[in-house]
Design a protein around this motif. Structure first.
Motif, PDB file in Angstrom:
ATOM      1  N   PRO A 302      21.938  24.219  -5.781  1.00  0.00           N
ATOM      2  CA  PRO A 302      22.679  25.357  -5.233  1.00  0.00           C
ATOM      3  C   PRO A 302      22.383  26.653  -5.991  1.00  0.00           C
ATOM      4  CG  PRO A 302      24.099  23.435  -5.354  1.00  0.00           C
ATOM      5  CD  PRO A 302      22.822  23.066  -6.055  1.00  0.00           C
ATOM      6  N   GLY A 303      21.837  27.623  -5.267  1.00  0.00           N
ATOM      7  CA  GLY A 303      21.550  28.916  -5.867  1.00  0.00           C
ATOM      8  C   GLY A 303      20.287  28.977  -6.693  1.00  0.00           C
ATOM      9  N   LEU A 304      19.472  27.911  -6.690  1.00  0.00           N
ATOM     10  CA  LEU A 304      18.275  27.873  -7.534  1.00  0.00           C
ATOM     11  C   LEU A 304      17.192  27.038  -6.847  1.00  0.00           C
ATOM     12  CD1 LEU A 304      16.921  28.402 -10.344  1.00  0.00           C
ATOM     13  CD2 LEU A 304      17.954  26.229 -11.084  1.00  0.00           C
ATOM     14  N   SER A 305      15.969  27.590  -6.802  1.00  0.00           N
ATOM     15  CA  SER A 305      14.874  26.806  -6.217  1.00  0.00           C
ATOM     16  C   SER A 305      13.557  27.144  -6.905  1.00  0.00           C
ATOM     17  CB  SER A 305      14.757  27.073  -4.713  1.00  0.00           C
ATOM     18  OG  SER A 305      14.230  28.364  -4.462  1.00  0.00           O
ATOM     19  N   LEU A 306      12.631  26.188  -6.837  1.00  0.00           N
ATOM     20  CA  LEU A 306      11.273  26.348  -7.349  1.00  0.00           C
ATOM     21  C   LEU A 306      10.314  25.811  -6.301  1.00  0.00           C
ATOM     22  CD1 LEU A 306       9.147  26.856  -9.650  1.00  0.00           C
ATOM     23  CD2 LEU A 306       9.545  24.463 -10.316  1.00  0.00           C
ATOM     24  N   THR A 307       9.305  26.609  -5.959  1.00  0.00           N
ATOM     25  CA  THR A 307       8.296  26.203  -4.981  1.00  0.00           C
ATOM     26  C   THR A 307       6.917  26.456  -5.561  1.00  0.00           C
ATOM     27  OG1 THR A 307       9.782  26.855  -3.169  1.00  0.00           O
ATOM     28  CG2 THR A 307       7.466  26.494  -2.614  1.00  0.00           C
ATOM     29  N   ILE A 308       6.130  25.391  -5.731  1.00  0.00           N
ATOM     30  CA  ILE A 308       4.744  25.509  -6.159  1.00  0.00           C
ATOM     31  C   ILE A 308       3.884  25.240  -4.922  1.00  0.00           C
ATOM     32  CG2 ILE A 308       2.957  24.718  -7.731  1.00  0.00           C
ATOM     33  CD1 ILE A 308       5.337  25.986  -9.150  1.00  0.00           C
ATOM     34  N   PHE A 309       3.173  26.260  -4.459  1.00  0.00           N
ATOM     35  CA  PHE A 309       2.461  26.166  -3.191  1.00  0.00           C
ATOM     36  C   PHE A 309       0.952  26.274  -3.397  1.00  0.00           C
ATOM     37  CE2 PHE A 309       3.510  30.602  -3.974  1.00  0.00           C
ATOM     38  CZ  PHE A 309       2.317  31.267  -3.708  1.00  0.00           C
ATOM     39  N   GLU A 310       0.211  25.918  -2.367  1.00  0.00           N
ATOM     40  CA  GLU A 310      -1.240  26.037  -2.397  1.00  0.00           C
ATOM     41  C   GLU A 310      -1.603  27.517  -2.333  1.00  0.00           C
ATOM     42  OE1 GLU A 310      -5.203  25.235  -2.671  1.00  0.00           O
ATOM     43  OE2 GLU A 310      -3.529  23.849  -3.008  1.00  0.00           O
ATOM     44  N   GLY A 311      -2.033  28.047  -3.468  1.00  0.00           N
ATOM     45  CA  GLY A 311      -2.324  29.472  -3.527  1.00  0.00           C
ATOM     46  C   GLY A 311      -2.629  29.878  -4.944  1.00  0.00           C
ATOM     47  N   THR A 312      -2.721  31.191  -5.141  1.00  0.00           N
ATOM     48  CA  THR A 312      -3.071  31.716  -6.445  1.00  0.00           C
ATOM     49  C   THR A 312      -2.034  32.755  -6.874  1.00  0.00           C
ATOM     50  OG1 THR A 312      -4.845  32.770  -7.705  1.00  0.00           O
ATOM     51  CG2 THR A 312      -4.695  33.361  -5.384  1.00  0.00           C
ATOM     52  N   HIS A 313      -2.472  33.833  -7.490  1.00  0.00           N
ATOM     53  CA  HIS A 313      -1.573  34.867  -7.999  1.00  0.00           C
ATOM     54  C   HIS A 313      -1.192  35.770  -6.833  1.00  0.00           C
ATOM     55  CE1 HIS A 313       0.214  37.145 -11.265  1.00  0.00           C
ATOM     56  NE2 HIS A 313      -0.322  38.257 -10.784  1.00  0.00           N
ATOM     57  N   GLU A 314      -0.107  35.439  -6.130  1.00  0.00           N
ATOM     58  CA  GLU A 314       0.179  36.124  -4.875  1.00  0.00           C
ATOM     59  C   GLU A 314       1.611  35.910  -4.420  1.00  0.00           C
ATOM     60  OE1 GLU A 314      -1.726  34.255  -1.424  1.00  0.00           O
ATOM     61  OE2 GLU A 314      -2.161  32.512  -2.696  1.00  0.00           O
ATOM     62  N   MET A 315       1.996  36.740  -3.483  1.00  0.00           N
ATOM     63  CA  MET A 315       3.184  36.547  -2.671  1.00  0.00           C
ATOM     64  C   MET A 315       2.697  36.281  -1.248  1.00  0.00           C
ATOM     65  SD  MET A 315       6.026  39.406  -1.584  1.00  0.00           S
ATOM     66  CE  MET A 315       6.626  39.711  -3.245  1.00  0.00           C
ATOM     67  N   ILE A 316       3.276  35.322  -0.580  1.00  0.00           N
ATOM     68  CA  ILE A 316       2.853  35.020   0.782  1.00  0.00           C
ATOM     69  C   ILE A 316       3.569  35.975   1.738  1.00  0.00           C
ATOM     70  CG2 ILE A 316       2.739  33.287   2.593  1.00  0.00           C
ATOM     71  CD1 ILE A 316       2.637  31.137   0.487  1.00  0.00           C
ATOM     72  N   VAL A 317       2.843  36.961   2.206  1.00  0.00           N
ATOM     73  CA  VAL A 317       3.358  37.914   3.178  1.00  0.00           C
ATOM     74  C   VAL A 317       2.665  37.625   4.504  1.00  0.00           C
ATOM     75  CG1 VAL A 317       3.418  40.370   3.804  1.00  0.00           C
ATOM     76  CG2 VAL A 317       3.817  39.690   1.441  1.00  0.00           C
ATOM     77  N   PRO A 318       3.383  37.664   5.620  1.00  0.00           N
ATOM     78  CA  PRO A 318       4.710  38.239   5.784  1.00  0.00           C
ATOM     79  C   PRO A 318       5.886  37.275   5.608  1.00  0.00           C
ATOM     80  CG  PRO A 318       3.786  37.744   7.928  1.00  0.00           C
ATOM     81  CD  PRO A 318       2.738  37.356   6.922  1.00  0.00           C
ATOM     82  N   GLN A 319       5.609  36.001   5.313  1.00  0.00           N
ATOM     83  CA  GLN A 319       6.715  35.038   5.232  1.00  0.00           C
ATOM     84  C   GLN A 319       7.706  35.361   4.112  1.00  0.00           C
ATOM     85  OE1 GLN A 319       3.564  34.126   5.846  1.00  0.00           O
ATOM     86  NE2 GLN A 319       3.723  33.086   7.810  1.00  0.00           N
ATOM     87  N   ALA A 320       7.274  36.098   3.095  1.00  0.00           N
ATOM     88  CA  ALA A 320       8.130  36.343   1.929  1.00  0.00           C
ATOM     89  C   ALA A 320       9.466  36.953   2.311  1.00  0.00           C
ATOM     90  CB  ALA A 320       7.409  37.245   0.925  1.00  0.00           C
ATOM     91  N   LEU A 321       9.459  37.862   3.275  1.00  0.00           N
ATOM     92  CA  LEU A 321      10.716  38.512   3.652  1.00  0.00           C
ATOM     93  C   LEU A 321      11.645  37.540   4.377  1.00  0.00           C
ATOM     94  CD1 LEU A 321      11.702  41.373   3.090  1.00  0.00           C
ATOM     95  CD2 LEU A 321      11.167  41.960   5.450  1.00  0.00           C
ATOM     96  N   ALA A 322      11.067  36.610   5.148  1.00  0.00           N
ATOM     97  CA  ALA A 322      11.882  35.611   5.840  1.00  0.00           C
ATOM     98  C   ALA A 322      12.521  34.630   4.864  1.00  0.00           C
ATOM     99  CB  ALA A 322      11.032  34.855   6.855  1.00  0.00           C
TER     100      ALA A 322
END
Length: 537
Positions: A302-322
């Motif tokens: 509750p109130g805390l999450s960690l996601t390690i995704f297939e990628g590098t030094h980045e933010m996944i846009v446009p999904q980041a705002l969703a």
């Protein structure tokens, strides 16, 4: 006690890591060169409540009458308030409030990089936006990547404003460890940290620890009801500048602080070492995908999450705002959706593409074709007749799915081309064709022993008769309205869903189309939001 991998491991990892991350300011998430901003994003000056020095920001005020969320987007390590922000366009489409503060600019001076002035500057910026914007104060959200992710963790621990969520991507949590990691790989950020901690006379580890979120006091009374969401690409540290250990260890520390009785949620040292060494997880604890990317590790409390995704030094846009938990919830549904439409579903910004953005953990397969009808050979081309091609569409759609996976929903957005002037005398056929299409889809599923998805009919959107090509579409809006009434009956008779998107889009429609038929990007997002609301019912 915070679990740490040995210092020897850190040095070894730093030496063997190969950083492909550019250091010239042109890399995707440290682009300090481009200063492009969408219309309506304007410079602002904010007097610091700490030292009285004017601080700059880029500000956007929502034009909606009802109060809207505020996105506080934090620039990267080497950036400042003018640094181009890929989130700005997404905020503009949603018409939310936005501020992009300077907070002392690039992290190469003592007054920047986690100082008390930084925290004050960010709070001043939030208060400025609340005062001058149209802000729902229960929906203030901080988002940052890289150095901005570092600042997001910092504000989570120290900011006194009741922010609803802190969303940290590719974040730095331990400046001392990061200094040696950067030294080992020859990254310019080691020099920045020397400037921060000693003015360029070497590196002061004690000062670095003072500015590190890993070492700062957790004050639970400041974060009552808040969310901390941490994201990291598994290849960061190899093809990026910040190893995922920064995200993982900060998450572990927060588990210790927030949930001392749930330490089983922590990431073990052996798991972290495996992730770092292999750059994959042979035994992922989730089958979730994020924006079409594999998730290697996902932990949530509750109130805390960690996601390690297939990628590098980045933010996944446009999904980041969703992923920002506006109104307290992220859209984390995992659905398989098939969309069938005409040209309005084919653009890069079409409603199926907007669905992919709004439903970041879902899979959306799009079978929209420009010129498609429900049941007519448009332009004398049988391939534009959905009734004649629906079995092929379905076969192709299933070929994009993993073996054994089924579609949960099919959304059908057809009917605009069926109202072209050339088909005026055949309008009585349109509703019957739609009924046949629904039944053919259901029969296909039965014939192939497939789960019958929930089918939902989307009404064609309005036409602007002042803008349309009269030779092609003249009088089409009236025909659409008549057919939409029949579509509602057909949906009820076939026991499928029905969304009156015509009515949803009708108000102010001239501003939603350039040619009278095709929706612009903002309207496509509005249409997708109607569908998401339907899914959330």
């Amino acid at each position: 006690m915070i679990s740490k991998i040995s210092f020897f491991f850190w040095i070894t990892f730093s030496v063997i890591s190969v950083s492909l991350f550019a250091q010239d300011g042109k890399a995707a998430w440290d682009n300090t060169i481009s200063k492009a901003w969408p219309e309506g994003f304007v410079p602002a000056e904010i007097k610091s409540s700490a030292d009285g020095i004017m601080q700059k920001a880029i500000f956007y005020k929502s034009r909606k009458s009802a109060s809207q969320p505020l996105i506080v987007s934090l620039h990267t390590w080497s950036g400042d308030f003018l640094q181009e922000d890929p989130l700005a366009k997404e905020v503009q489409l949603h018409d939310w409030n936005y501020i992009h503060p300077d907070f002392r600019g690039r992290n190469n001076r003592p007054e920047a990089c986690g100082s008390e002035l930084v925290v004050t500057d960010i709070q001043d910026a939030i208060e400025f936006a609340v005062k001058n914007g149209n802000v729902d104060t229960a929906n203030v959200h901080i988002v940052g990547v890289s150095g901005g992710g570092y600042a997001a963790l910092l504000t989570y621990l120290k900011l006194r404003y009741p922010v609803k969520s802190f969303n940290a991507w590719a974040s730095i949590s331990d400046l001392e460890n990061w200094y040696w990691e950067c030294q080992g790989r020859g990254l310019k950020y080691a020099g920045d940290l020397e400037m921060v901690t000693t003015g360029g006379k070497g590196f002061d580890a004690v000062e670095a620890r003072k500015r590190s979120p890993m070492m700062m006091e957790y004050q639970p009374e400041l974060r009552n009801g808040a969310f901390l969401n941490i994201y990291a690409g598994i290849h960061d540290g190899y093809t990026g500048s910040v190893p995922i250990s920064h995200s993982v260890q900060f998450f572990n520390r927060m588990v210790d602080e927030m949930f001392p009785n749930h330490t089983g949620k922590k990431i073990s040292d052996s798991t972290l070492i495996s992730l770092l060494a292999k750059q994959t997880n042979p035994h992922p604890d989730t089958i979730l995908m994020l924006g079409g990317r594999k998730i290697h590790l996902f932990r949530e409390l509750p109130g805390l999450s960690l996601t390690i995704f297939e990628g590098t030094h980045e933010m996944i846009v446009p999904q980041a705002l969703a992923l920002v938990p506006v109104n307290g919830e992220k859209n984390i549904q995992k659905l398989n959706i098939l969309t069938i439409g005409d040209s309005n579903g084919t653009f890069e910004y079409s409603w199926p593409q907007q669905l992919k953005k709004l439903l970041p953990f879902s899979k959306v397969v799009n079978r929209s074709i420009s010129g498609n009808t429900i049941g007519f050979d448009n332009l004398d081309r049988p391939e534009l007749n959905t009734l004649k091609n629906i079995n092929r569409y379905l076969e192709e759609a299933f070929s994009e799915m993993e073996n054994g996976k089924e579609f949960d929903y099919i959304f059908i957005g057809l009917g605009t081309n069926d109202t072209k002037r050339i088909f005026t005398d055949r309008q009585k056929e349109v509703a019957n064709n739609l009924s046949s299409l629904i039944q053919m889809i259901q029969q296909f599923m039965l014939d192939y022993n497939r789960q019958i998805p929930a089918i939902c009919i989307l009404t064609p959107s309005p036409m602007d008769e002042q803008k349309v090509n009269q030779e092609k579409y003249g009088g089409g809006d009236e025909r659409i309205q008549k057919n939409n009434r029949q579509f509602k009956k057909i949906a009820r008779q076939n026991q499928v869903g029905f969304l009156d998107t015509y009515t949803s889009l009708k108000k102010g429609f001239p501003e939603k189309t350039e040619d009278g038929v095709h929706l612009n990007e903002k309207a496509q997002l509005d249409l997708a939001n109607v569908i998401v609301d339907y899914l959330n019912m």
